[in-house]
Design a protein around this motif. Structure first.
Motif, PDB file in Angstrom:
ATOM      1  N   ALA A 157       0.745  -1.130  -0.054  1.00 55.54           N
ATOM      2  CA  ALA A 157       0.191  -0.023   0.199  1.00 55.54           C
ATOM      3  C   ALA A 157       0.171   1.065  -0.163  1.00 55.54           C
ATOM      4  O   ALA A 157       0.497   2.248  -0.230  1.00 55.54           O
ATOM      5  CB  ALA A 157      -0.915  -0.312   1.463  1.00 55.54           C
ATOM      6  N   GLY A 158       2.494   1.366  -0.605  1.00 56.63           N
ATOM      7  CA  GLY A 158       2.567   1.785  -0.223  1.00 56.63           C
ATOM      8  C   GLY A 158       2.976   2.563  -1.980  1.00 56.63           C
ATOM      9  O   GLY A 158       1.880   2.423  -2.657  1.00 56.63           O
ATOM     10  N   ASP A 159       3.846   3.843  -1.939  1.00 60.69           N
ATOM     11  CA  ASP A 159       3.799   4.116  -3.185  1.00 60.69           C
ATOM     12  C   ASP A 159       4.586   3.554  -4.776  1.00 60.69           C
ATOM     13  O   ASP A 159       3.762   3.170  -5.269  1.00 60.69           O
ATOM     14  CB  ASP A 159       5.079   5.394  -3.216  1.00 60.69           C
ATOM     15  N   SER A 160       5.284   2.117  -4.357  1.00 58.61           N
ATOM     16  CA  SER A 160       5.656   1.199  -5.206  1.00 58.61           C
ATOM     17  C   SER A 160       5.013   1.010  -5.815  1.00 58.61           C
ATOM     18  O   SER A 160       3.916   0.292  -6.744  1.00 58.61           O
ATOM     19  CB  SER A 160       6.293   0.883  -4.995  1.00 58.61           C
ATOM     20  N   GLU A 163       2.038   2.696  -7.686  1.00 57.52           N
ATOM     21  CA  GLU A 163       3.102   3.013  -9.257  1.00 57.52           C
ATOM     22  C   GLU A 163       2.244   1.447 -10.306  1.00 57.52           C
ATOM     23  O   GLU A 163       2.709   1.496 -10.884  1.00 57.52           O
ATOM     24  CB  GLU A 163       3.933   2.934  -8.841  1.00 57.52           C
ATOM     25  N   ARG A 180      -2.940  -3.806   4.394  1.00 60.88           N
ATOM     26  CA  ARG A 180      -2.789  -4.970   5.344  1.00 60.88           C
ATOM     27  C   ARG A 180      -3.997  -4.264   6.979  1.00 60.88           C
ATOM     28  O   ARG A 180      -4.651  -4.459   6.805  1.00 60.88           O
ATOM     29  CB  ARG A 180      -1.894  -5.218   6.139  1.00 60.88           C
ATOM     30  N   ARG A 181      -3.687  -2.525   6.008  1.00 53.56           N
ATOM     31  CA  ARG A 181      -4.498  -1.588   7.049  1.00 53.56           C
ATOM     32  C   ARG A 181      -4.999  -0.830   7.058  1.00 53.56           C
ATOM     33  O   ARG A 181      -6.361  -1.850   5.406  1.00 53.56           O
ATOM     34  CB  ARG A 181      -3.295  -0.618   6.928  1.00 53.56           C
ATOM     35  N   ARG A 185      -0.443   4.179   2.689  1.00 51.33           N
ATOM     36  CA  ARG A 185       1.320   4.074   2.762  1.00 51.33           C
ATOM     37  C   ARG A 185       1.185   5.371   2.504  1.00 51.33           C
ATOM     38  O   ARG A 185       1.866   6.087   2.312  1.00 51.33           O
ATOM     39  CB  ARG A 185       1.666   3.400   3.285  1.00 51.33           C
ATOM     40  N   ILE A 243       5.986  -4.716  -1.417  1.00 51.90           N
ATOM     41  CA  ILE A 243       6.340  -4.131   0.160  1.00 51.90           C
ATOM     42  C   ILE A 243       7.613  -3.457   0.551  1.00 51.90           C
ATOM     43  O   ILE A 243       8.113  -3.405   2.085  1.00 51.90           O
ATOM     44  CB  ILE A 243       5.883  -5.073   0.854  1.00 51.90           C
TER      45      ILE A 243
HETATM   46  P1  NDP Z   1       7.491   2.078   2.106  1.00 48.37           P
HETATM   47  O1  NDP Z   1       7.953   1.294   2.526  1.00 48.37           O
HETATM   48  O2  NDP Z   1       6.814   3.017   1.705  1.00 48.37           O
HETATM   49  O3  NDP Z   1       5.693   0.521   1.750  1.00 48.37           O
HETATM   50  C1  NDP Z   1       5.688  -0.388   2.138  1.00 48.37           C
HETATM   51  C2  NDP Z   1       4.052  -0.749   1.663  1.00 48.37           C
HETATM   52  O4  NDP Z   1       4.071  -2.257   1.835  1.00 48.37           O
HETATM   53  C3  NDP Z   1       3.514  -0.158   3.281  1.00 48.37           C
HETATM   54  O5  NDP Z   1       2.167  -0.300   2.660  1.00 48.37           O
HETATM   55  C4  NDP Z   1       3.427  -1.514   4.093  1.00 48.37           C
HETATM   56  O6  NDP Z   1       2.003  -1.527   5.094  1.00 48.37           O
HETATM   57  C5  NDP Z   1       3.242  -2.690   3.517  1.00 48.37           C
HETATM   58  N1  NDP Z   1       3.583  -4.161   3.955  1.00 48.37           N
HETATM   59  C6  NDP Z   1       4.550  -4.039   4.642  1.00 48.37           C
HETATM   60  N2  NDP Z   1       5.230  -5.355   4.451  1.00 48.37           N
HETATM   61  C7  NDP Z   1       3.951  -6.196   4.777  1.00 48.37           C
HETATM   62  C8  NDP Z   1       3.412  -6.915   5.122  1.00 48.37           C
HETATM   63  N3  NDP Z   1       4.456  -8.131   5.400  1.00 48.37           N
HETATM   64  N4  NDP Z   1       2.410  -7.986   4.646  1.00 48.37           N
HETATM   65  C9  NDP Z   1       2.043  -7.031   3.442  1.00 48.37           C
HETATM   66  N5  NDP Z   1       1.776  -5.237   3.474  1.00 48.37           N
HETATM   67  C10 NDP Z   1       2.946  -4.951   3.751  1.00 48.37           C
HETATM   68  O7  NDP Z   1       7.969   0.944  -0.088  1.00 48.37           O
HETATM   69  P2  NDP Z   1       7.156   1.542  -1.680  1.00 48.37           P
HETATM   70  O8  NDP Z   1       8.910   0.630  -1.363  1.00 48.37           O
HETATM   71  O9  NDP Z   1       6.324   1.748  -1.338  1.00 48.37           O
HETATM   72  O10 NDP Z   1       8.185   2.923  -0.800  1.00 48.37           O
HETATM   73  C11 NDP Z   1       9.638   3.115  -0.424  1.00 48.37           C
HETATM   74  C12 NDP Z   1      10.353   4.855  -0.965  1.00 48.37           C
HETATM   75  O11 NDP Z   1       9.959   5.085  -1.951  1.00 48.37           O
HETATM   76  C13 NDP Z   1       8.445   4.985  -0.085  1.00 48.37           C
HETATM   77  O12 NDP Z   1       9.682   6.839   0.380  1.00 48.37           O
HETATM   78  C14 NDP Z   1       7.939   5.821  -1.262  1.00 48.37           C
HETATM   79  O13 NDP Z   1       7.302   7.196  -1.345  1.00 48.37           O
HETATM   80  C15 NDP Z   1       9.183   6.266  -2.446  1.00 48.37           C
HETATM   81  N6  NDP Z   1       8.572   5.604  -3.928  1.00 48.37           N
HETATM   82  C16 NDP Z   1       8.394   7.416  -4.452  1.00 48.37           C
HETATM   83  C17 NDP Z   1       7.131   6.927  -5.645  1.00 48.37           C
HETATM   84  C18 NDP Z   1       7.052   8.144  -6.223  1.00 48.37           C
HETATM   85  O14 NDP Z   1       7.018   9.132  -5.330  1.00 48.37           O
HETATM   86  N7  NDP Z   1       6.913   7.741  -7.851  1.00 48.37           N
HETATM   87  C19 NDP Z   1       7.570   5.108  -6.664  1.00 48.37           C
HETATM   88  C20 NDP Z   1       7.823   4.520  -5.234  1.00 48.37           C
HETATM   89  C21 NDP Z   1       8.766   4.688  -4.201  1.00 48.37           C
HETATM   90  P3  NDP Z   1       1.896  -0.804   5.994  1.00 48.37           P
HETATM   91  O15 NDP Z   1       1.164   0.663   5.183  1.00 48.37           O
HETATM   92  O16 NDP Z   1       0.354  -1.202   6.731  1.00 48.37           O
HETATM   93  O17 NDP Z   1       2.894  -1.142   6.454  1.00 48.37           O
END
Ligand code: NDP
Length: 315
Positions: A157-160, A163, A180-181, A185, A243
């Motif tokens: 649920a992050g930016d990756s 995207e 998961r929430r 994020r 993730i």
């Molecule tokens: P993040 O750490 O930001 O997000 C990881 C996501 O995976 C969260 O939503 C997290 O959930 C979830 N997660 C982690 N572990 C588990 C699990 N075991 N089971 C289920 N869900 C899980 O990683 P990203 O790779 O998305 O991003 C990394 C960085 O790169 C960030 O700063 C991001 O802003 C940046 N980025 C920017 C982009 C852009 O601007 N175009 C594009 C891609 C990345 P939870 O939220 O519940 O913790």
């Protein structure tokens, strides 16, 4: 002291960044020594088919491509070694590195190409289909194409994740996001984009219990609602995990400037320079944005050219 090995150029890590650096450094008579690291060939060895690396019109598997890069690096006499570097001391002009067998190496230049590792959920069923190339992937840009017109699941649920879900939505008939929430994020704009995409279905408060398959490939995912306990089977042929990544930079942290998430910071944008003179970085160890084989290869070339220039300045 007699056990100490001296080299002009030590390359740590063997993905596209490391091998490209090796090819350039070897052709410049720097006699590079490469330690391949824990995962020889890097992340591409867990990719099935690579179709977006220029020069392979019919595509090539990740492992086969890495063998070709290795062969090309060896053709110019790169000393490619299995094994990995466990410790470094970059406090002096000569950069000291230790291999896992205890060997001490003193290098005038070091090219860090240790990459990053995608995080996975760790479920046995996920690992099984990942290892057999049967439908589990951590890179939508690399593998999404193979699921054209099909249904896929993406976890994160992050930016990756947003995207990649958006990328998949253009190729696949349906994309189910497992969050998961009860919220994302990701930045608001990225989250809103997936929420507004008609063929992306978002399952909140949801976690993967099991990746389902028929022994040859993925057929679905068993998803549990962590509030109600309800189980749902989501059919899919591709199961994507987004993730996050771990840059493999822990051994450098006492000497090399890292950002808050562990990626190496470039000392000067547009170069491969780190904050330590004579130590250069290439590939995903310093890249949390593009993360492509071709961009890693490009920065590998830059690192070798920068290292060559630095060596010349010492003479
Ligand atoms: P993040 O750490 O930001 O997000 C990881 C996501 O995976 C969260 O939503 C997290 O959930 C979830 N997660 C982690 N572990 C588990 C699990 N075991 N089971 C289920 N869900 C899980 O990683 P990203 O790779 O998305 O991003 C990394 C960085 O790169 C960030 O700063 C991001 O802003 C940046 N980025 C920017 C982009 C852009 O601007 N175009 C594009 C891609 C990345 P939870 O939220 O519940 O913790």
């Amino acid at each position: 002291m007699s056990d100490i090995e001296k080299t002009d150029c030590l390359i740590i890590g063997s993905g596209p960044a490391g091998y490209t650096a090796a090819i350039y450094a070897a052709r410049a008579d720097m006699n590079p020594v490469m330690y391949q690291g824990m995962q020889p060939g890097g992340q591409l060895t867990t990719t099935n088919e690579v179709e977006n690396f220029p020069g392979y019109p019919q595509g090539i598997t990740g492992p086969a491509m890495m063998l070709e890069l290795e062969e090309q690096a060896k053709r110019f006499n790169t000393d490619v070694r299995s094994g990995y570097i466990t410790k470094v001391d970059f406090s002096g002009d000569v950069h000291k590195c230790w291999a896992e067998d205890g060997k001490e190496i003193h290098a005038k230049t070091v090219i860090i190409s240790t990459g990053a590792s995608a995080k996975y959920l760790g479920l046995p069923s996920e690992q099984k289909y990942l290892e057999m190339g049967g439908g589990v992937s951590a890179c939508a840009v690399c593998d999404g194409f193979f699921y054209r017109g099909q249904e896929t699941v993406i976890v994160g649920a992050g930016d990756s994740a947003c995207e990649e879900a958006h990328y998949l939505s253009k190729l696949c008939s349906k994309v189910t996001m497992i969050v998961r929430r009860d919220e994302f994020r990701a930045s608001k704009i990225m989250a809103e984009r997936v929420q507004k995409t008609p063929n992306i279905v978002i399952m909140y408060n949801s976690e993967t219990e099991e990746v389902l398959g028929d022994g040859n490939g993925v057929t679905g995912a068993l998803i549990k609602n962590n509030v109600t306990g309800e189980m749902t089977t989501v059919p899919c042929t591709g199961f994507f995990v987004a993730i996050g990544h771990h840059p493999n930079t822990d051994i450098f942290k006492d000497y090399i400037n890292l950002d808050a998430t562990g990626y190496i910071k470039y000392e000067k944008p547009g170069t491969s320079l780190t904050n330590v003179r004579g130590v250069f970085v290439a590939g995903d160890a310093a890249d949390n944005v593009y993360r492509q084989a071709i961009t890693a290869a490009g920065t590998g070339c830059m690192a070798a050219l920068d290292a060559e220039k630095y060596l010349a300045s010492l003479e």
